[in-house]
Write a protein that holds these residues in place. Structure first.
Motif, PDB file in Angstrom:
ATOM      1  N   ILE A   1      -9.538   2.229   7.704  1.00 16.68           N
ATOM      2  CA  ILE A   1      -8.570   1.234   7.237  1.00 16.68           C
ATOM      3  C   ILE A   1      -7.297   1.317   8.067  1.00 16.68           C
ATOM      4  N   THR A   2      -6.862   0.175   8.574  1.00 16.46           N
ATOM      5  CA  THR A   2      -5.546   0.061   9.205  1.00 16.46           C
ATOM      6  C   THR A   2      -4.673  -0.707   8.232  1.00 16.46           C
ATOM      7  N   PHE A   3      -3.581  -0.096   7.803  1.00 22.25           N
ATOM      8  CA  PHE A   3      -2.689  -0.732   6.841  1.00 22.25           C
ATOM      9  C   PHE A   3      -1.595  -1.498   7.569  1.00 22.25           C
TER      10      PHE A   3
ATOM     11  N   GLU B   1       1.982   4.945  -1.058  1.00 24.67           N
ATOM     12  CA  GLU B   1       1.161   6.123  -1.336  1.00 24.67           C
ATOM     13  C   GLU B   1       0.919   6.231  -2.843  1.00 24.67           C
TER      14      GLU B   1
ATOM     15  N   PHE C   1       0.807  -1.223   0.000  1.00 25.77           N
ATOM     16  CA  PHE C   1       0.000   0.000   0.000  1.00 25.77           C
ATOM     17  C   PHE C   1       0.842   1.276   0.000  1.00 25.77           C
TER      18      PHE C   1
ATOM     19  N   THR D   1      -3.639   0.998  -3.150  1.00 27.13           N
ATOM     20  CA  THR D   1      -4.157   2.001  -2.214  1.00 27.13           C
ATOM     21  C   THR D   1      -5.331   2.763  -2.811  1.00 27.13           C
TER      22      THR D   1
ATOM     23  N   ARG E   1       1.626  -2.998   6.702  1.00 26.20           N
ATOM     24  CA  ARG E   1       2.553  -2.924   5.572  1.00 26.20           C
ATOM     25  C   ARG E   1       3.813  -3.764   5.743  1.00 26.20           C
TER      26      ARG E   1
ATOM     27  N   ASN F   1     -12.811   6.257   2.052  1.00 28.07           N
ATOM     28  CA  ASN F   1     -11.843   7.050   2.817  1.00 28.07           C
ATOM     29  C   ASN F   1     -10.819   6.107   3.434  1.00 28.07           C
ATOM     30  N   THR F   2      -9.884   6.668   4.171  1.00 28.88           N
ATOM     31  CA  THR F   2      -8.884   5.824   4.839  1.00 28.88           C
ATOM     32  C   THR F   2      -9.096   5.752   6.343  1.00 28.88           C
ATOM     33  N   THR F   3     -10.089   6.454   6.862  1.00 31.49           N
ATOM     34  CA  THR F   3     -10.264   6.492   8.317  1.00 31.49           C
ATOM     35  C   THR F   3     -10.646   5.139   8.900  1.00 31.49           C
TER      36      THR F   3
ATOM     37  N   THR G   1      -9.113   2.466  -1.121  1.00 31.02           N
ATOM     38  CA  THR G   1      -9.701   3.686  -0.551  1.00 31.02           C
ATOM     39  C   THR G   1     -10.872   4.180  -1.393  1.00 31.02           C
TER      40      THR G   1
END
Length: 197
Positions: free
Chosen positions: A98-100, A80, A78, A85, A102, A94-96, A89
């Motif tokens: 989602i916990t990535f 940027e 993921f 990604t 990595r 949104n990304t709020t 998203t």
């Protein structure tokens, strides 16, 4: 169609799922969606493409997940602005939520029961920012936790194309899956399908 007595655990309505519904308790087993498409790659099914299939899959998985959990644990590189990604998203909005995860330590330390969904993007060889071999190995090492998350907790699992993982493709599942990579050519949209756009 006539059902034989004793079929499905003692009669057509006596099976375990019927008893769970009658008692008001939730049946075990979460929502699982596996795709052999790299839908998160550029120009495939991002946003509302593919009839909003992946948007709807994510929504359904979240709706069917435990009410006391929240968000998505997304396991992949993921980067940027990577396709992995942008796709996720876009489908979530949104990304709020989602916990990535990595890296392998993020995967190993994650408490799956806190999440509604475990999301695994296409492999890195198909989608930039996707799942790499070390993350796939980390998922394989927590296979029993993933099984518990889906089978007992009722959590949702969405996993996309695993080409590039070799014999370890989908190795985090409880049973071995044979994965064969192939291209489908000469596919066109029919008149009926145009009506669903």
């Amino acid at each position: 169609m006539k059902l034989l007595p004793g079929a499905f655990g003692g009669g057509p309505l006596a099976g375990p799922s019927w008893r769970w519904r009658q008692s008001g308790r939730r049946a075990r087993g979460g929502f699982v969606f596996l795709s052999s498409d790299d839908a998160d790659d550029w120009g495939h099914c991002q946003g509302a493409r593919c009839g909003s299939l992946y948007y709807n899959i994510i929504r359904k998985g979240l709706d069917l997940a435990p009410a006391d959990a929240s968000g998505i644990l997304a396991v992949g590189q993921f980067f940027e602005n990577s396709n992995a990604t942008i796709s996720l998203t876009g489908w979530v909005g949104n990304t709020t939520n989602i916990t990535f995860a990595r890296n392998a330590s993020d995967v190993l330390s994650a408490n799956l029961s806190n999440y509604k969904m475990l999301y695994i993007p296409s492999g890195y060889s198909d989608t930039d920012g996707g799942l790499d071999i070390s993350l796939n190995n980390a998922l394989i090492s927590i296979r029993s936790r993933i099984m518990d998350f889906v089978n007992n907790r009722g959590g949702s699992l969405v996993a996309l194309m695993q080409r590039g993982m070799g014999t370890k493709a989908l190795g985090f599942l409880p049973i071995a899956m044979n994965f064969t990579s192939m291209e489908i050519a000469n596919v066109s949209v029919t008149q009926v399908q145009w009506g669903f756009k």
